[in-house]
Design a protein around this motif. Sequence first.
Motif, mmCIF file in Angstrom:
data_model
loop_
_atom_site.group_PDB
_atom_site.id
_atom_site.type_symbol
_atom_site.label_atom_id
_atom_site.label_comp_id
_atom_site.label_asym_id
_atom_site.label_seq_id
_atom_site.Cartn_x
_atom_site.Cartn_y
_atom_site.Cartn_z
ATOM 1 N N VAL A 232 21.286 37.389 34.970
ATOM 2 C CA VAL A 232 22.069 38.280 34.107
ATOM 3 C C VAL A 232 22.923 39.215 34.958
ATOM 4 C CG1 VAL A 232 21.937 40.107 32.359
ATOM 5 C CG2 VAL A 232 20.373 38.154 32.247
ATOM 6 N N MET A 233 22.357 39.707 36.053
ATOM 7 C CA MET A 233 23.117 40.598 36.932
ATOM 8 C C MET A 233 24.339 39.874 37.507
ATOM 9 S SD MET A 233 21.468 43.396 36.632
ATOM 10 C CE MET A 233 20.984 42.815 34.997
ATOM 11 N N PHE A 234 24.148 38.604 37.835
ATOM 12 C CA PHE A 234 25.274 37.808 38.346
ATOM 13 C C PHE A 234 26.381 37.731 37.300
ATOM 14 C CE2 PHE A 234 27.656 33.905 38.719
ATOM 15 C CZ PHE A 234 27.961 33.811 40.067
ATOM 16 N N ALA A 235 25.977 37.434 36.057
ATOM 17 C CA ALA A 235 26.964 37.296 34.986
ATOM 18 C C ALA A 235 27.678 38.615 34.721
ATOM 19 C CB ALA A 235 26.287 36.793 33.711
ATOM 20 N N ILE A 236 26.940 39.714 34.695
ATOM 21 C CA ILE A 236 27.546 41.022 34.452
ATOM 22 C C ILE A 236 28.538 41.367 35.559
ATOM 23 C CG2 ILE A 236 27.085 43.503 34.364
ATOM 24 C CD1 ILE A 236 24.459 42.877 32.964
ATOM 25 N N ALA A 237 28.123 41.161 36.815
ATOM 26 C CA ALA A 237 29.004 41.469 37.940
ATOM 27 C C ALA A 237 30.273 40.627 37.895
ATOM 28 C CB ALA A 237 28.264 41.248 39.262
ATOM 29 N N ASP A 238 30.119 39.364 37.540
ATOM 30 C CA ASP A 238 31.280 38.472 37.436
ATOM 31 C C ASP A 238 32.248 38.947 36.366
ATOM 32 O OD1 ASP A 238 32.363 35.470 37.966
ATOM 33 O OD2 ASP A 238 32.456 35.922 35.820
ATOM 34 N N ARG A 239 31.718 39.356 35.225
ATOM 35 C CA ARG A 239 32.557 39.800 34.109
ATOM 36 C C ARG A 239 33.274 41.107 34.433
ATOM 37 N NH1 ARG A 239 34.353 36.352 31.546
ATOM 38 N NH2 ARG A 239 34.268 35.672 33.707
ATOM 39 N N LEU A 240 32.549 42.064 34.996
ATOM 40 C CA LEU A 240 33.130 43.372 35.268
ATOM 41 C C LEU A 240 34.177 43.339 36.377
ATOM 42 C CD1 LEU A 240 29.960 45.667 35.125
ATOM 43 C CD2 LEU A 240 31.747 45.461 33.389
ATOM 44 N N ALA A 241 34.078 42.367 37.265
ATOM 45 C CA ALA A 241 34.974 42.312 38.426
ATOM 46 C C ALA A 241 36.379 41.828 38.085
ATOM 47 C CB ALA A 241 34.373 41.427 39.512
ATOM 48 N N GLN A 242 36.596 41.367 36.869
ATOM 49 C CA GLN A 242 37.915 40.878 36.503
ATOM 50 C C GLN A 242 38.924 42.030 36.417
ATOM 51 O OE1 GLN A 242 37.615 37.383 33.448
ATOM 52 N NE2 GLN A 242 36.027 38.851 32.931
ATOM 53 N N ASN A 243 40.140 41.753 36.810
ATOM 54 C CA ASN A 243 41.179 42.763 36.719
ATOM 55 C C ASN A 243 41.482 43.072 35.266
ATOM 56 O OD1 ASN A 243 41.527 42.855 39.540
ATOM 57 N ND2 ASN A 243 42.962 41.144 39.481
ATOM 58 N N GLU A 244 41.783 44.305 35.001
ATOM 59 C CA GLU A 244 42.110 44.698 33.634
ATOM 60 C C GLU A 244 43.314 43.906 33.134
ATOM 61 O OE1 GLU A 244 42.984 48.744 30.974
ATOM 62 O OE2 GLU A 244 42.664 48.877 33.147
ATOM 63 N N GLY A 245 43.183 43.363 31.953
ATOM 64 C CA GLY A 245 44.269 42.599 31.371
ATOM 65 C C GLY A 245 44.309 41.147 31.806
ATOM 66 N N GLU A 246 43.340 40.729 32.651
ATOM 67 C CA GLU A 246 43.323 39.355 33.142
ATOM 68 C C GLU A 246 41.999 38.659 32.827
ATOM 69 O OE1 GLU A 246 44.323 39.289 37.278
ATOM 70 O OE2 GLU A 246 46.167 40.447 37.006
ATOM 71 N N TRP A 247 41.391 39.029 31.722
ATOM 72 C CA TRP A 247 40.086 38.489 31.335
ATOM 73 C C TRP A 247 40.162 36.995 31.067
ATOM 74 C CZ3 TRP A 247 37.658 35.956 27.307
ATOM 75 C CH2 TRP A 247 36.273 36.056 27.229
ATOM 76 N N GLN A 248 39.176 36.266 31.594
ATOM 77 C CA GLN A 248 39.043 34.833 31.357
ATOM 78 C C GLN A 248 37.584 34.520 31.050
ATOM 79 O OE1 GLN A 248 41.466 32.454 31.285
ATOM 80 N NE2 GLN A 248 43.003 34.057 31.617
ATOM 81 N N PRO A 249 37.311 33.490 30.256
ATOM 82 C CA PRO A 249 35.917 33.130 29.939
ATOM 83 C C PRO A 249 35.111 32.807 31.197
ATOM 84 C CG PRO A 249 37.440 32.012 28.461
ATOM 85 C CD PRO A 249 38.276 32.635 29.545
ATOM 86 N N PHE A 250 33.821 33.000 31.098
ATOM 87 C CA PHE A 250 32.908 32.769 32.213
ATOM 88 C C PHE A 250 32.812 31.282 32.528
ATOM 89 C CE2 PHE A 250 28.390 32.292 33.685
ATOM 90 C CZ PHE A 250 28.515 33.002 34.877
ATOM 91 N N GLU A 251 32.973 30.928 33.800
ATOM 92 C CA GLU A 251 32.873 29.540 34.233
ATOM 93 C C GLU A 251 32.108 29.477 35.547
ATOM 94 O OE1 GLU A 251 36.544 27.427 34.455
ATOM 95 O OE2 GLU A 251 37.155 27.926 32.400
ATOM 96 N N PRO A 252 30.779 29.337 35.476
ATOM 97 C CA PRO A 252 29.997 29.227 36.716
ATOM 98 C C PRO A 252 30.398 27.970 37.475
ATOM 99 C CG PRO A 252 28.661 28.645 34.820
ATOM 100 C CD PRO A 252 29.940 29.211 34.279
ATOM 101 N N ARG A 253 30.516 28.090 38.764
ATOM 102 C CA ARG A 253 30.976 26.967 39.586
ATOM 103 C C ARG A 253 29.894 26.519 40.567
ATOM 104 N NH1 ARG A 253 35.220 30.338 38.718
ATOM 105 N NH2 ARG A 253 37.167 29.403 37.949
ATOM 106 N N GLY A 254 29.946 25.252 40.921
ATOM 107 C CA GLY A 254 29.035 24.703 41.916
ATOM 108 C C GLY A 254 27.580 24.844 41.512
ATOM 109 N N LEU A 255 26.745 25.180 42.487
ATOM 110 C CA LEU A 255 25.309 25.308 42.233
ATOM 111 C C LEU A 255 24.992 26.441 41.261
ATOM 112 C CD1 LEU A 255 23.900 24.760 45.843
ATOM 113 C CD2 LEU A 255 23.942 23.130 43.930
ATOM 114 N N THR A 256 25.908 27.405 41.159
ATOM 115 C CA THR A 256 25.698 28.522 40.241
ATOM 116 C C THR A 256 25.527 28.027 38.810
ATOM 117 O OG1 THR A 256 27.052 29.950 41.651
ATOM 118 C CG2 THR A 256 26.661 30.690 39.401
ATOM 119 N N GLY A 257 26.206 26.928 38.492
ATOM 120 C CA GLY A 257 26.124 26.388 37.141
ATOM 121 C C GLY A 257 24.721 25.998 36.733
ATOM 122 N N LEU A 258 23.848 25.708 37.716
ATOM 123 C CA LEU A 258 22.471 25.327 37.412
ATOM 124 C C LEU A 258 21.667 26.485 36.826
ATOM 125 C CD1 LEU A 258 21.680 23.219 40.609
ATOM 126 C CD2 LEU A 258 22.361 22.376 38.347
#
Length: 266
Positions: A232-258
């Motif tokens: 959950v912390m990974f997902a929150i950090a990923d979401r919050l790190a997006q630039n304002e006005g440039e939000w995109q849906p969450f897409e875990p990549r590579g091994l993270t997707g597991l």
Amino acid sequence: MTATQSAEATSARPPSRFYTLTEPGRAMAEFASFVALRPAMRHLPKGDGHGVLVLPGFMASDRSTRPMRSLLDSLGYHTAGWELGRNVRIDNARVDAMKQRVDDLYKETGGKISIVGWSLGGVFARELAKMMPDKVRMVISLGSPISDDRDHTNAAKLFEWLNGKNPEPMEAGHFTGLDQAPPVPTTSILTKGDGVVHWRGSVQHPHPDTAGQTENIEVMASHIGLGVNPTVMFAIADRLAQNEGEWQPFEPRGLTGLLFPQSSLH
């Protein structure tokens, strides 16, 4: 499956008793994982210094969100708790106090803030964003009952005993249409292992006014452990790190997707 059977399968109901009874043990394991992986979490996406207000769940206080806020502070955010004691009684005065917290953090940081709400705190986060969209950058809810049907949670009777069936804010026209997302990018993080809020009650459905900026992220967690679960912390950090006005849906990549189940949420 007939239409009647389909309706029964998706009707509101509390989570499995098994999940409820195993909540404490699973949450303890998640906290232990958080502590063990805390040094590695310094490699999570860094923040830009914007304000993040973190709201606790029903019956909880800022103490429950302290580990999450400490992590987000270390990643470069300016976090704040709600500073309103335990999340028990819901009345107009408390809603006004939460709005003031949004306003104060907005002024203190000089820009729009994000709001992260755990369980009932996520309901508040979404409603605050509806009331103050010009001051809210993003909303993230964790295992929140974002449905008008309280039968999705096994805490409904306690909530109604403390607040009544129609709390004061509802009489003022707020906290209705909970399933409608606010007009800002909104993420619902949910788990099918939730022992407090049935996962169906946390599923966010697209709304015509918020098309393209709402999402659901499924994780493997308990309800009580959502605020310390490393995934959950990974997902929150990923979401919050997006630039304002440039939000995109969450897409875990590579091994993270597991780490993130891709099961159906319908």
